[in-house]
Design an enzyme around this catalytic site. Structure first.
Site, PDB file in Angstrom:
ATOM      1  N   ASP A 192       0.867  -1.167   0.000  1.00  0.00           N
ATOM      2  CA  ASP A 192       0.000   0.000   0.000  1.00  0.00           C
ATOM      3  C   ASP A 192       0.914   1.231   0.000  1.00  0.00           C
ATOM      4  O   ASP A 192       2.113   1.129   0.273  1.00  0.00           O
ATOM      5  CB  ASP A 192      -0.892  -0.038   1.251  1.00  0.00           C
TER       6      ASP A 192
ATOM      7  N   ASP B  25      -1.812  -0.976   5.708  1.00  0.00           N
ATOM      8  CA  ASP B  25      -2.114  -0.334   6.992  1.00  0.00           C
ATOM      9  C   ASP B  25      -3.581  -0.412   7.372  1.00  0.00           C
ATOM     10  O   ASP B  25      -3.958   0.098   8.424  1.00  0.00           O
ATOM     11  CB  ASP B  25      -1.660   1.135   6.984  1.00  0.00           C
TER      12      ASP B  25
ATOM     13  N   ASP C  96      -0.129   5.242   0.889  1.00  0.00           N
ATOM     14  CA  ASP C  96      -0.362   6.231   1.947  1.00  0.00           C
ATOM     15  C   ASP C  96      -0.496   5.559   3.303  1.00  0.00           C
ATOM     16  O   ASP C  96      -1.309   4.648   3.481  1.00  0.00           O
ATOM     17  CB  ASP C  96      -1.644   7.024   1.656  1.00  0.00           C
TER      18      ASP C  96
END
Length: 233
Positions: A19, A181, A21
């Site tokens: 991922d 995240d 961000d």
């Protein structure tokens, strides 16, 4: 990382999908600036960087809906599409003024490159600004490809987003791992048959340790050890 750990990782994995961000990069301030410029154009108050961290993760349109909702405005589909275009225009003007890679990211990505692992980014951010950021931060290369929200017909948590990127990288799903995240990263990974490693500092309202990943790390330089643990089974 011990050479035996290197060998164990390379024997188990050929592809690492990240991922973007909240996982590789801290982009909340630049996102906050662009979102707040759109809000100001509509006579609404700015959001904070903490707001941006909680509003991100499901694509720009959802981010904009949440930002307007905070100010008491509900958007219909046409309005949401319009303000998203406004946001993208502002964001692409300068997506890297404040954005940085998290500590340890550059070294770990370089180490995995030396091991011969294929590395790609699967993000619900648009592909264009994602590539700009990764290139600016000198993470691409060694990260070889990006699948953004607009790259394929589907996006996370749909497993196709991850699987099509792995295919394009020339990797094998049974030898891949997802690093993220949020619940969308875990959901996409597990639906695609991949183990998931989550970072504990990301952009998620629910703590990472409650999201069902195989391993949660508190520092990015702990990622090799996490992959070693998964490989050791």
């Amino acid at each position: 990382m011990h050479p035996n750990a290197d060998n164990l990782i390379a024997a188990r994995f050929d592809t690492v999908i990240y991922d973007l961000d909240g996982t590789l990069i801290d982009s909340a301030r630049d996102m906050c600036v662009a979102v707040s410029r759109v809000l100001a154009d509509h006579g609404l108050p700015a959001i904070t960087a903490d707001d941006a961290r909680h509003f991100m993760g499901e694509g720009s349109k959802i981010t904009m809906r949440r930002a307007f909702a905070k100010a008491g405005r509900t958007l219909d589909e046409d309005e949401a599409s319009a303000v998203t275009r406004e946001f993208v225009r502002y964001y692409e003007e300068d997506p890297v003024r404040f954005t940085t890679a998290f500590d340890g990211v550059t070294d770990v990505v370089a180490r995995f490159d030396r091991l011969g692992l294929k590395q790609g980014v699967c993000t619900n951010k648009f592909e264009g600004p994602s590539r700009m950021i990764l290139s600016h931060l000198r993470l691409m290369p060694p990260i070889a490809d990006v699948a953004g929200a607009d790259t394929f017909p589907v996006r996370k948590p749909d497993p196709g987003h991850v699987l099509m990127l792995i295919e394009r990288l020339g990797g094998r799903p049974d030898r891949a791992v997802m690093i993220g995240d949020s619940v969308h990263d875990v959901g996409a990974a597990h639906a695609a048959g991949l183990p998931a490693v989550l970072v504990s500092w990301g952009y998620t309202a629910t703590p990472a340790r409650e999201l069902g990943a195989e391993v949660v790390i508190d520092r990015f330089d702990a990622l090799p050890e996490a992959l070693q643990r998964i490989a050791a089974g």
